[in-house]
Scaffold this motif. Structure first.
Motif, PDB file in Angstrom:
ATOM      1  N   PHE A   1       0.563   3.335   4.949  1.00 46.62           N
ATOM      2  CA  PHE A   1       0.105   1.984   5.284  1.00 46.62           C
ATOM      3  C   PHE A   1       1.238   1.190   5.935  1.00 46.62           C
ATOM      4  CE2 PHE A   1      -0.642  -2.467   3.901  1.00 46.62           C
ATOM      5  CZ  PHE A   1      -1.865  -2.681   4.485  1.00 46.62           C
TER       6      PHE A   1
ATOM      7  N   SER B   1      -9.223   5.435   2.256  1.00 45.35           N
ATOM      8  CA  SER B   1      -9.508   4.443   1.227  1.00 45.35           C
ATOM      9  C   SER B   1     -10.419   5.043   0.170  1.00 45.35           C
ATOM     10  CB  SER B   1     -10.165   3.207   1.840  1.00 45.35           C
ATOM     11  OG  SER B   1     -11.549   3.425   1.959  1.00 45.35           O
TER      12      SER B   1
ATOM     13  N   LYS C   1      -8.600  -3.741   4.401  1.00 48.88           N
ATOM     14  CA  LYS C   1      -7.983  -3.318   3.139  1.00 48.88           C
ATOM     15  C   LYS C   1      -8.395  -4.258   2.000  1.00 48.88           C
ATOM     16  CE  LYS C   1      -3.870  -1.504   1.106  1.00 48.88           C
ATOM     17  NZ  LYS C   1      -3.602  -2.436   0.027  1.00 48.88           N
TER      18      LYS C   1
ATOM     19  N   GLY D   1       0.834  -1.185   0.000  1.00 49.18           N
ATOM     20  CA  GLY D   1       0.000   0.000   0.000  1.00 49.18           C
ATOM     21  C   GLY D   1       0.873   1.241   0.000  1.00 49.18           C
TER      22      GLY D   1
ATOM     23  N   THR E   1      -6.953  -3.819  10.063  1.00 47.80           N
ATOM     24  CA  THR E   1      -6.434  -3.016   8.948  1.00 47.80           C
ATOM     25  C   THR E   1      -6.283  -3.880   7.704  1.00 47.80           C
ATOM     26  OG1 THR E   1      -5.172  -1.743  10.552  1.00 47.80           O
ATOM     27  CG2 THR E   1      -4.582  -1.447   8.245  1.00 47.80           C
TER      28      THR E   1
END
Lengths: 313, 391
Positions: B12, B229, B377, B8, B373
């Motif tokens: 991230f 996001s 994602k 990412g 997380t």
């Protein structure tokens, strides 16, 4: 060294001391690693991991061969650690026997000799110190143990205006502690004694939260016991040396009482305020006390139905 | 898929690296506890449960709060919630994982965990409420793994999910969410020897506090997702969550007030725990500042939620943080610890977590955040169509 590490690791969190605490933790940790080999030999540490121990069955699931094997292993391990021979007993409850305890509060003088005798008899850890019996100093005129003092000190007992209330496991007939155990590691035996399989307990301490008499103790650290002070006559469900991380408690000295002897606390009592015996035998001393004295139990309202009775005379 | 989970933007990596660092620190602290035993905690025979069980209790509430998204989506058919319901379920999954970790670190003999497994060990079911807890928590874990897992898998494949394979489990999970917090409350309220816990409104209080703190946490999570996001959570979801908080925050305070009234007006010997909590007793008053700050935080967050101030993002975030912190303190320090102080025989021993306990707790929280997380994602990438099976 072990102890020092433990003390470093348990420093409370404080805002200002936080970073300092972190540093000492890491420092203490490094120290522990180097000193790991230097643990004193005269104490009794639990022996290391073995698959045999890992797969050991619950006491109730063991047949006599399994038991022999396990007892032999405990003896060997103890011999290897302490160079002492011990005897592992497994006396069974007797038919027609239900044990009861009666304690004369008019006589108890708060000497706490019962506490000392219990620690010796039952191989309790000396450091950290574990005791099964608490003696609470109370003002005459109250029966609420919450108003008492269990840390009383002083040269002479009994003190004027006070009486003394020893509390240990009440071996309840409706025990809240066994009900809550998630793995059945503790149960009530036929003769009224609540026991623990120390090799099955997972150390969740729910039984401690459930007990209204604070009768259960937890082995926060490896129990330590000088080899020469160890009582070599040991019962599997009673006074054998306990491992770290499990709960233990008073078991009415079942390795003695199931063989017709008295509990160690009773023998040590200098005033004769402790009486022990078979509640099912109408002629036993405890039965006579229940019949003739004004007897009471602690926290009756909780319906735990103790086998431990108090009386004044 | 692994590629998506583990790669990412730089932020991230920084975030995940930070969480991994805390988790490793926690593991390191736990290695000491594993070696030396619970003596490295500040627990005692008097206060035999502490930070681990308090965090466990709070997180069961977080997990139960997922129902706040599941119910509107599948029962009320609110379309706008549908986009985020999977994230709610994954949050519940992460929370339950943390619960199980907290239980594991609390055990004196974690090496004997097999004893608590059904069939393998000797699970004391149905007598022990802790055995019930093992069953309901693991059941909820599986439900919250299956439903989002199956739906995401089907979306990933580009196929239509078969509703018979997930809808029944969704409805079960709605009841199940209530059950996990009820059973956890029953752990405490079933103990006659602990008058502070032995109250029938404990289970309702637990649920209400979960429904009060849950929306606050979800609002925060969705704000973060909006920022970091490509998935944009609709404002209708946020206003729905705000309304839920506006209903349950006051009820939570009301139930606390009901307990306070019962204790202090009765003024029996059993009031000692609450006296200790609010004002201190016998010269010990460690918890008093915490409970008062918890109440202040709850009131403050309520004022924001009920006023136009909540339209300001800064105030909204502040209100959410206050609500979560307030409930975390109330459920942890305000509920678990005073249950042990004074002890049933009147002993006063205070408790404050040790450095080791602190780092173990932090490590578990970091692990939970890391898990969420990564799961979120992947889930978001699948949901917005970035991640599809190559055909």
């Amino acid at each position: 060294m072990e102890k020092k590490v433990a003390e470093t690791m348990k420093q409370p969190i404080e805002r200002r001391g936080f970073l300092k605490g972190l540093l000492t933790t890491i420092g203490g940790a490094a120290g522990a690693a180097t000193a790991a080999g230097a643990v004193a030999k005269e104490v009794l540490p639990e022996s290391n991991f073995s698959w045999e121990k890992f797969f050991q069955e619950h006491y109730k699931q063991m047949n006599s061969e399994d038991k022999e094997r396990v007892f032999a292993r405990i003896k060997e391990e103890t011999k290897a650690r302490t160079a002492r021979d011990i005897e592992i007993k497994d006396p069974q409850p007797m038919d027609g026997v239900k044990f009861g305890y009666a304690l004369n509060l008019s006589k108890c003088n708060g000497s706490r000799m019962c506490v000392t005798a219990c620690v010796k008899e039952n191989n309790q850890s000396r450091d950290p110190q574990i005791q099964y019996i608490k003696v609470i100093e109370m003002d005459i005129g109250t029966l609420n143990p919450e108003k008492g003092d269990m840390y009383y000190e002083g040269e002479s007992v009994p003190k004027p205006g006070k009486f003394y209330l020893p509390v240990q496991c009440h071996q309840c007939n409706n025990p809240p502690c066994t009900k809550v155990c998630p793995v059945e590691a503790t149960w009530k035996e036929q003769d009224g004694i609540v026991v623990i399989d120390y090799d099955w307990c997972i150390g969740c301490r729910y039984c401690m939260a459930a007990c209204p008499y604070e009768a259960r103790r937890f082995n926060f650290a490896e129990p330590s016991l000088p080899a020469e002070e160890m009582n070599p006559i040991q019962g599997y469900l009673s006074n054998r040396v306990r491992p770290k991380g499990v709960v233990e408690k008073c078991h009415f000295c079942l390795h003695r009482t199931r063989e017709g002897k008295n509990p160690a606390c009773l023998e040590a009592c200098p005033t004769g305020s402790r009486k022990f015996g078979n509640l099912l035998d109408p002629n036993s001393e405890v039965s006579m006390i229940l019949k003739t004295k004004r007897v009471f139990v602690l926290k009756e309202e909780l319906n735990t139905v103790p086998s431990f009775f108090y009386y004044f005379d | 898929m692994f590629n998506c989970a583990l790669t990412g933007p730089p932020l991230f990596y920084i975030w995940n690296g930070f969480l991994t660092f805390l988790f490793v620190l926690g593991l390191y602290a736990y290695s000491f506890q594993f070696q030396h035993g619970l003596v490295v905690t500040n627990l005692s025979d008097q206060v035999s449960w502490g930070a681990y069980i308090a965090n466990f209790t709070f997180l069961v509430g977080v997990a139960a709060a997922a129902v706040l998204l599941v119910f509107p989506t599948y029962v009320l058919h609110r379309e706008e919630v549908k986009d985020v319901v999977l994230l709610g379920e994954l949050l519940a999954f992460s929370a339950i994982t943390m619960c199980l970790l907290f239980i594991t670190v609390d055990l004196g003999r974690p090496d004997r965990f097999t004893h608590i497994l059904p069939f393998l060990g000797r699970l004391n079911f149905p007598r022990s409420v802790l055995a019930w807890d093992v069953v309901v928590l693991n059941g909820y874990l599986l439900l919250n793994l299956h439903v989002p897992g199956y739906l995401l898998y089907k979306t990933y494949k580009g196929e239509k999910p078969n509703k018979w394979l997930y809808l029944p489990f969704v409805f079960i999970s709605i009841f199940w969410a209530v059950s996990i917090h009820t059973v956890t409350a029953f752990l405490y309220s079933g103990l006659g020897g602990r008058p502070y816990w032995n109250t029938a409104i404990l289970a309702p209080r637990f649920l209400v506090s979960a429904f009060a703190g849950g929306p606050a946490l979800l609002i925060l999570v969705f704000l973060l997702i909006n920022k970091f996001s490509k998935l944009q959570v609709s404002s209708a979801v946020q206003s729905m969550l705000e309304k839920i908080a506006m209903v349950f925050l006051p009820i939570n305070m009301f139930l606390l007030g009901a307990e306070v009234y019962k204790e202090f007006y009765t003024d029996s010997v059993h009031t000692e725990s609450m006296k200790y909590l609010f004002f201190g007793s016998h010269g010990h008053a460690m918890l008093a500042p915490y409970i008062w700050s918890s109440i202040a935080m709850s009131v403050f967050s309520m004022i924001i939620f009920f006023s136009p101030l909540k339209k300001n993002k800064v105030f909204l975030i502040l209100a959410c943080i206050m609500a979560i912190l307030g409930i975390w303190i109330e459920k942890g320090m305000g509920l678990i610890i005073p249950g042990f102080i004074p002890t049933p025989m009147g002993d006063m021993v205070e408790y404050i977590p040790s450095v080791t306990e602190f780092f173990i707790c932090l490590g578990i929280w970091a692990f939970g955040a890391l898990l969420f997380t990564v799961l979120a994602k992947v889930a978001i990438a699948i949901q917005i169509g970035e991640l599809r099976e190559k055909t």
